[in-house]
Design an enzyme around this catalytic site. Sequence first.
Site, mmCIF file in Angstrom:
data_model
loop_
_atom_site.group_PDB
_atom_site.id
_atom_site.type_symbol
_atom_site.label_atom_id
_atom_site.label_comp_id
_atom_site.label_asym_id
_atom_site.label_seq_id
_atom_site.Cartn_x
_atom_site.Cartn_y
_atom_site.Cartn_z
ATOM 1 N N ARG A 55 -0.466 63.064 -59.658
ATOM 2 C CA ARG A 55 -1.147 62.596 -58.445
ATOM 3 C C ARG A 55 -0.872 63.598 -57.340
ATOM 4 O O ARG A 55 0.263 64.036 -57.153
ATOM 5 C CB ARG A 55 -0.661 61.212 -58.033
ATOM 6 C CG ARG A 55 -1.126 60.821 -56.625
ATOM 7 C CD ARG A 55 -0.907 59.367 -56.319
ATOM 8 N NE ARG A 55 -1.865 58.546 -57.067
ATOM 9 C CZ ARG A 55 -2.020 57.242 -56.861
ATOM 10 N NH1 ARG A 55 -1.301 56.619 -55.945
ATOM 11 N NH2 ARG A 55 -2.899 56.571 -57.563
ATOM 12 N N HIS A 109 -10.097 59.092 -59.496
ATOM 13 C CA HIS A 109 -8.964 58.335 -60.030
ATOM 14 C C HIS A 109 -9.410 57.783 -61.379
ATOM 15 O O HIS A 109 -9.654 56.588 -61.530
ATOM 16 C CB HIS A 109 -8.586 57.216 -59.069
ATOM 17 C CG HIS A 109 -7.215 56.647 -59.282
ATOM 18 N ND1 HIS A 109 -6.484 56.865 -60.429
ATOM 19 C CD2 HIS A 109 -6.437 55.862 -58.483
ATOM 20 C CE1 HIS A 109 -5.324 56.245 -60.326
ATOM 21 N NE2 HIS A 109 -5.270 55.635 -59.152
ATOM 22 N N LYS A 153 9.707 74.431 -51.856
ATOM 23 C CA LYS A 153 10.135 75.835 -51.856
ATOM 24 C C LYS A 153 8.943 76.781 -51.956
ATOM 25 O O LYS A 153 9.132 78.002 -52.008
ATOM 26 C CB LYS A 153 11.082 76.095 -53.024
ATOM 27 C CG LYS A 153 12.311 75.187 -53.045
ATOM 28 C CD LYS A 153 13.132 75.405 -54.318
ATOM 29 C CE LYS A 153 14.291 74.438 -54.395
ATOM 30 N NZ LYS A 153 15.064 74.583 -55.666
ATOM 31 N N ARG A 202 2.165 51.210 -58.252
ATOM 32 C CA ARG A 202 1.506 50.747 -59.464
ATOM 33 C C ARG A 202 1.201 51.861 -60.454
ATOM 34 O O ARG A 202 1.516 51.753 -61.636
ATOM 35 C CB ARG A 202 0.179 50.037 -59.106
ATOM 36 C CG ARG A 202 0.313 48.577 -58.757
ATOM 37 C CD ARG A 202 -0.763 48.145 -57.799
ATOM 38 N NE ARG A 202 -0.645 48.913 -56.560
ATOM 39 C CZ ARG A 202 0.233 48.620 -55.601
ATOM 40 N NH1 ARG A 202 1.021 47.598 -55.732
ATOM 41 N NH2 ARG A 202 0.334 49.353 -54.513
ATOM 42 N N THR A 203 0.585 52.941 -59.979
ATOM 43 C CA THR A 203 0.125 53.966 -60.919
ATOM 44 C C THR A 203 1.297 54.642 -61.611
ATOM 45 O O THR A 203 1.313 54.785 -62.847
ATOM 46 C CB THR A 203 -0.750 55.004 -60.191
ATOM 47 O OG1 THR A 203 -1.833 54.341 -59.546
ATOM 48 C CG2 THR A 203 -1.310 56.010 -61.180
#
Length: 315
Positions: free
Chosen positions: A101, A129, A80, A51-52
């Site tokens: 995120r 959030h 890396k 969703r986000t």
Amino acid sequence: MRHLIDPLNFTMEETLRVLNLADRISAKPSDYSHVAEGKKLATLFYEPSTRTRLSFESAMLSLGGQTLGFSGAEQSSATKGETVADTARVVSCYADIIAMRHPKEGAPLRASMYSKVPVINAGDGGHNHPTQTLIDMMTIRQRKGRLDHLTVGFCGDLKFGRTVHSLVNSLVRYPDNQFYFISPEELRVPDYMIEDTLKPANVTYHEVTSLEDTLPKLDVLYMTRVQKERFFNEEEYIRLKGIYMLTKNKLQLAPPDMPVLHPLPRVDEISLDVDEDKRAAYFDQVQNGVYIRMALIMALLGIPDPKTGEEVLSC
């Protein structure tokens, strides 16, 4: 240059302006379809999201902009050994705004310290959030007509639930809100939320274990899933994951105008028979997610509202 790392990065007046802009966008999205032409959004998602991430990308495309990015740490140079700081330096050469995120608390904040473009925290571990918070506030205001004088119940995983922490941080700023925290002992709201947020704001709150006993008292119910990815012990997760389930029968105990919110995804904490109830607001939240993120992109890029000619945020 402004960033959105924590919901409190915006004043109450700025938050109101973002919500009002999102409302105007929702009324006629086509009026905003070209305002971000030539702009690029980078979505840096170090942990899974449906969703986000898609909501951010849909928002930028709906504004006429473009998107680039990755949807897992294994697809980035983090494999890396590249640091968040260096990734922010690099990606800010390619994009005009970044949504990040990350599973580690504080990673988006660190990125904002090195980025040449605005950074939006799209969720950092169990911490914050902020875009979901604005979505929740928009949905509550649509359903209840206000953000004050509310009794809000939070049910489920209140220990790791960053959406809960963010929303509580924002709602304590509005007068006469009170909270019921419904959870087992193991998933109680963290002590730092009580000591740093609730007590300083002199807010009334109750820690309880029974959903059924609490439902009649609520103006808003915010359900959350027990998050498997936050547990180190699978046995503990299995023991707790089904502890609360909202069903059609239980919902009969609640007021007829009490919206049910959920940040999604759900597992089994809301049964499918609740979806048809007019109080189910969680899919409205999904739709509002696009409008809120359209408003945030415009605000942080300094794009004026074509309807009012005004920018949302002060410098």
